[in-house]
Enzyme design. Structure first.
Site, short mmCIF file in Angstrom:
data_model
loop_
_atom_site.label_atom_id
_atom_site.label_comp_id
_atom_site.label_asym_id
_atom_site.label_seq_id
_atom_site.Cartn_x
_atom_site.Cartn_y
_atom_site.Cartn_z
N GLU A 81 43.42 15.20 15.13
CA GLU A 81 44.91 15.22 15.03
C GLU A 81 45.51 16.22 16.01
O GLU A 81 46.70 16.71 15.74
CB GLU A 81 44.98 15.97 13.20
CG GLU A 81 44.32 17.15 13.37
CD GLU A 81 44.79 17.63 11.82
OE1 GLU A 81 43.80 17.72 11.12
OE2 GLU A 81 45.83 17.76 11.50
N CYS A 113 43.02 15.57 8.87
CA CYS A 113 41.42 15.77 8.92
C CYS A 113 40.64 14.75 8.54
O CYS A 113 39.41 14.71 8.49
CB CYS A 113 41.07 17.01 8.24
SG CYS A 113 42.00 18.71 8.60
N HIS A 235 35.30 18.91 2.35
CA HIS A 235 36.02 19.19 3.57
C HIS A 235 36.12 20.83 3.63
O HIS A 235 36.54 20.92 2.71
CB HIS A 235 37.25 18.18 3.75
CG HIS A 235 38.21 18.70 4.60
ND1 HIS A 235 38.00 18.81 6.16
CD2 HIS A 235 39.72 19.28 4.59
CE1 HIS A 235 38.91 19.42 6.74
NE2 HIS A 235 39.90 19.65 6.06
#
Ligand code: COA
Length: 386
Positions: A81, A113, A235
Site C-alpha cells: 500500500e 494491509c 494483524h
C-alpha cells in the site's frame, strides 16, 4: 482445495536503520511506557533514501530464490500500500533485480494491509490448478505518518516473501475462509500525499468489527470451532492491537483464549514497527521461529486492511517445518540495522518526502543491503544491485 498447497518458504527483510521508541517518547515528552506497554512497540525500522518497497521486497525474495531457484515460478504477486508508481507494478523491478524468467507474470495488489492475504489465497488456488507451478508472493511496505502525529510511533518498514507450492514444507493452507468488507474512511493515502491520512480510533473499531465479521463468515463457511485453533496471528499495526483482537475474539466466541496462544507472534513486529501488508506474515514468522513446537498445529490468521477488508483463515504447520525456517537469519538482519537518534530519524523522514517530487536525482547507496534505489531519471525510478 484437494491438493496440499501452502507456504514452502518464507523470508523477510527490513530497512537499514532503527529508532528506539524510548528516544522518540523522551523527545516528545511522552512516558515511554505508552509506547512499550500501551502500544506494545519497542523499536521501528527506518528506511534510508536508497531504500523502498522494491529494495526490501527484492532482498526478502532473493533469499528464497537462493534456496529454491526460479524454475517453475510463473507468477510474482507484489502486495503493497506504499507502492512507488501508480501504473507499473513494483514487482516488475523485483523481477529484473532477481533475474526472474520473462515467462513470469507480475502484478501488484492493493487494499491497505490486507492485499498480501489476497495474493496468498490467489497463489494457492493457482497452484492447486497447476501443481507444477510455484508462485512468489512479496509483501512490502513502509508505514510513514506525519512527524509529531499520534500515529508517529506506529511507523515501520519491512517485507516478507513467500514461496507458495504444492506439498509445502512450512504450512498448508486450509480451504475455509471468512471475509468481511465495509466502506470505511479509517485510513487512506490520497494520490498527492507521501503520508497516510489516519483516524486511529476509527481504525481500531473498524479492525475489531472486521474481525468479528470475518470470524462469523469463517464459521459459516466450514471453519473449525475456535477451540480447535492452537495458535493465533492477528494483524499487528502495533502489537497491542493483536492483544485487543484476541480478547475480542474470546468475548465473541465465549471461549477463554489465553494470551499465550498469540504472544510469540509479536516478537518481530515489536521491533520493526508496522509493515502493513507484511505485518501479518512477520507475525507468522515470529511464531514459527519461537521456541513453541508447532508441528501439526493449526494457526488461525486474521488479516485486516483499512478501508476495509478483513479475512480469517487457517494454516496447518508441517511436521518438519523447523528445518526450513530462518530465525537466525532474521535475528541477524534486525541486529545489523544502524541505530539512529531522533534528529537523524526526522531528517530521513523529511528527505523521503522530498525525493518523491523529483524529476531527476541521483541517490547514493547508504545502507548495507543487496539492492538500492539509485534515484530518478526522467521521472523513472532506477534500481541497482549492490
Ligand atoms: N503507560 C502505559 N500505557 C499507556 C500510557 C502509559 N503512560 N499512556 C497511554 N497508554 C495506553 C493507552 O491507555 C492506550 O491503551 P488502550 O488502547 O489499551 O487503552 C494506548 O496506550 C494508546 O494510547 P492512546 O492515548 O489511545 O494513543 P493515541 O491516541 O496517541 O494513538 C493510535 C494511538 C493507535 C490511535 C495511533 O498510534 C494511530 O493512529 N496509529 C495508526 C493507526 C493504526 O495503527 N490503527 C490500527 C488499526 S489498523
Amino acid at each position: 482445495m484437494s491438493a496440499r498447497v501452502g507456504i514452502h518458504d518464507l523470508a523477510v527483510a527490513t530497512a537499514g536503520h532503527v529508532l528506539e521508541l524510548d528516544l522518540l517518547a523522551e523527545s516528545a515528552g511522552i512516558d515511554p511506557a505508552k509506547y512499550r506497554v500501551g502500544l506494545g512497540q519497542e523499536q521501528m525500522s527506518v528506511p534510508g533514501p536508497d531504500e523502498d518497497v522494491v529494495t526490501m521486497g527484492a532482498a526478502a525474495a532473493q533469499r528464497i530464490i537462493e534456496r529454491h531457484g526460479a524454475d517453475g515460478i510463473r507468477t510474482l504477486f507484489f502486495a503493497t500500500e506504499s507502492g512507488v508508481d501508480q501504473s507499473k507494478s513494483a514487482g516488475v523491478f523485483v523481477h529484473r533485480l532477481l533475474g526472474l524468467p520473462a515467462t513470469c507474470r507480475v502484478v501488484e495488489l492493493k487494499q491497505a494491509c490486507y492485499s498480501a492475504t489476497a495474493a496468498l489465497q490467489a497463489a494457492a488456488d493457482m497452484v492447486a490448478r497447476r501443481p507444477d507451478e510455484r508462485v512468489l508472493v512479496v509483501a512490502s511496505d513502509i508505514a510513514r505518518y506525519d512527524l509529531d502525529s499520534a500515529a508517529e510511533a506506529t511507523q515501520g518498514a519491512g517485507a516478507v516473501a513467500m514461496l507458495v507450492t504444492a506439498d509445502p514444507a512450512i504450512a498448508e493452507l486450509e480451504s475455509a475462509i471468512g471475509i468481511s468488507t465495509a466502506d470505511v474512511d479509517d485510513f487512506f493515502r490520497p494520490n498527492d500525499s507521501a503520508t497516510a491520512v489516519v483516524d486511529g480510533k476509527l481504525s481500531i473499531g473498524a479492525y475489531l468489527d472486521g474481525m468479528i465479521g470475518a470470524w462469523d463468515d469463517y464459521r459459516a463457511h466450514g471453519g473449525v470451532d475456535v477451540s480447535e485453533i492452537d495458535r493465533f496471528c492477528h494483524h499487528q499495526p502495533f502489537t497491542k492491537m493483536a492483544v485487543k483482537a484476541h480478547r475480542r475474539l474470546a468475548d465473541h466466541t465465549g471461549v477463554p483464549l489465553g494470551a499465550e496462544l498469540m504472544a510469540a507472534s509479536t516478537g518481530y513486529n515489536r521491533r520493526i514497527g508496522n509493515s502493513y501488508t507484511a505485518s501479518l506474515y512477520f507475525a507468522l514468522a515470529a511464531l514459527l521461529d519461537s521456541d513453541d513446537d508447532l508441528a501439526g498445529r493449526r494457526v488461525g490468521m486474521f488479516s485486516y486492511g483499512s478501508g476495509s477488508v478483513s479475512e480469517f483463515f487457517a494454516l496447518r504447520v508441517c511436521d518438519d517445518y523447523r528445518t526450513h525456517t530462518r530465525g537466525e537469519e532474521t535475528e541477524a538482519l534486525l541486529a545489523a540495522r544502524t541505530p539512529v537518534d531522533v534528529p537523524r530519524y526526522r531528517a530521513l523522514h523529511t528527505a523521503a518526502a522530498e525525493l518523491n517530487s523529483r524529476v531527476d536525482v541521483a541517490v547514493e547507496p547508504g545502507v548495507d543491503a543487496p539492492f538500492h534505489f539509485a534515484g530518478i531519471a526522467g521521472r523513472a525510478r532506477q534500481y541497482r544491485r549492490a
